[in-house]
Design an enzyme around this catalytic site. Sequence first.
Site, PDB file in Angstrom:
ATOM      1  N   GLY A  45       0.860  -1.174   0.000  1.00  0.00           N
ATOM      2  CA  GLY A  45       0.000   0.000   0.000  1.00  0.00           C
ATOM      3  C   GLY A  45       0.894   1.220   0.000  1.00  0.00           C
ATOM      4  N   ARG A 117      -9.509  -5.170  -4.768  1.00  0.00           N
ATOM      5  CA  ARG A 117      -9.791  -4.171  -3.731  1.00  0.00           C
ATOM      6  C   ARG A 117     -11.199  -3.580  -3.825  1.00  0.00           C
ATOM      7  NH1 ARG A 117      -5.178  -0.077  -5.593  1.00  0.00           N
ATOM      8  NH2 ARG A 117      -5.295   0.520  -3.408  1.00  0.00           N
ATOM      9  N   ASN A 177       0.878   9.751  -7.868  1.00  0.00           N
ATOM     10  CA  ASN A 177       0.806   8.291  -7.936  1.00  0.00           C
ATOM     11  C   ASN A 177      -0.328   7.805  -8.842  1.00  0.00           C
ATOM     12  OD1 ASN A 177       1.710   5.712  -7.236  1.00  0.00           O
ATOM     13  ND2 ASN A 177       1.901   6.247  -5.068  1.00  0.00           N
ATOM     14  N   GLY A 267       7.612   0.184  -5.148  1.00  0.00           N
ATOM     15  CA  GLY A 267       7.904   0.692  -3.813  1.00  0.00           C
ATOM     16  C   GLY A 267       9.039   1.688  -3.755  1.00  0.00           C
ATOM     17  N   GLY A 269       9.340   4.525  -5.393  1.00  0.00           N
ATOM     18  CA  GLY A 269       8.791   5.871  -5.304  1.00  0.00           C
ATOM     19  C   GLY A 269       8.323   6.203  -3.900  1.00  0.00           C
ATOM     20  N   ASP A 270       7.760   5.210  -3.217  1.00  0.00           N
ATOM     21  CA  ASP A 270       7.341   5.404  -1.832  1.00  0.00           C
ATOM     22  C   ASP A 270       8.565   5.571  -0.925  1.00  0.00           C
ATOM     23  OD1 ASP A 270       4.712   5.000  -2.717  1.00  0.00           O
ATOM     24  OD2 ASP A 270       4.859   2.837  -2.391  1.00  0.00           O
TER      25      ASP A 270
END
Length: 327
Positions: A45, A117, A177, A267, A269-270
């Site tokens: 997430g 989701r 995003n 991940g 970029g996070d």
Amino acid sequence: MTLGASTVDIKPGKVLLVGEAMALFTAEQEGDMAEVETFGASVAGAELNVAVGLSRMGQKPVYMTKLAEDPFGGRILNFMKRNSIDTSLVTIDNTHPTGFMLKSKVSKGDPKTAYFRKGSAASTLSPADVDAVDFSDISLVHITGILPPLSETTLAAAKELIVKAREHGAYVSFDPNLRPAIWPSLDLMRKTLVELASQADLILPGVGEGRELFGADDLESTAQAFIDNGAKLVVVKDGPAGAYATDGKDSTYVHGFVVDKVVDTVGCGDGFAAGTISALMDGLTVDEALERGCALGAIQTQFVSDNEGLPTPEELKAFKESHRRVE
């Protein structure tokens, strides 16, 4: 003082992140996910990944989401507690399931993902959940463009979150995003994200997002488009090469770190967001924040999990000492 040598005024306190945490199952063999026989379980997430990075860098993240009382929800809640993420704003919803996703294994390029989701517990987040938050000790609010399209209520919650942050003097960080597949239409995606970005203090886009939202085609024009739209500071990710930042008056560029082989790009970029935000919260300069962002992004490319590699300060120091910068 140049932009690179300047700092950002953020009051002391906690970082509030709002989004959907999901169970992640990563293929352990390459090939079509319909044919892969074994998957490794973890947690993912975008906003949760950032929260993990912030916690490991010594910040105090508070994560708001909704989870079901099912095995996926239990895994996520236990993961958050192990990573010292404040779970006081996690709500258990027994009428909707916890979302999950699958990710392929690749030796080259980006892995494929499949999301499950729709109708999830997190998709029922609403302005009422935001209004119940005590913002008195929140110094920064971070959201991404993934929360708004989950449902009509999450879109309203994202807007309310920015309103409340503004009312309480919290700094607002926004990562566009882009996830076109989960929006009803590209036009709605563009309109909504441009509107949200106009109200943020810090924007963390890539050139691709600048192109999609504004028709920009390089670092400078992407950053300027977000500045003209209302942002105070824009940091544009330039892949492994580095990152560019501007406040509309001055600009700076920081080179990234060289890694021998990329294991997984999901991940990173996070990780970049966590590095940049944590450094700004620590009172470091913009250049130092970009450098930390580049380092965390590069480190995360060395791990299959979306957040496993996010480092502690000691691990970050060791990485910087052992890896050269892009020239």
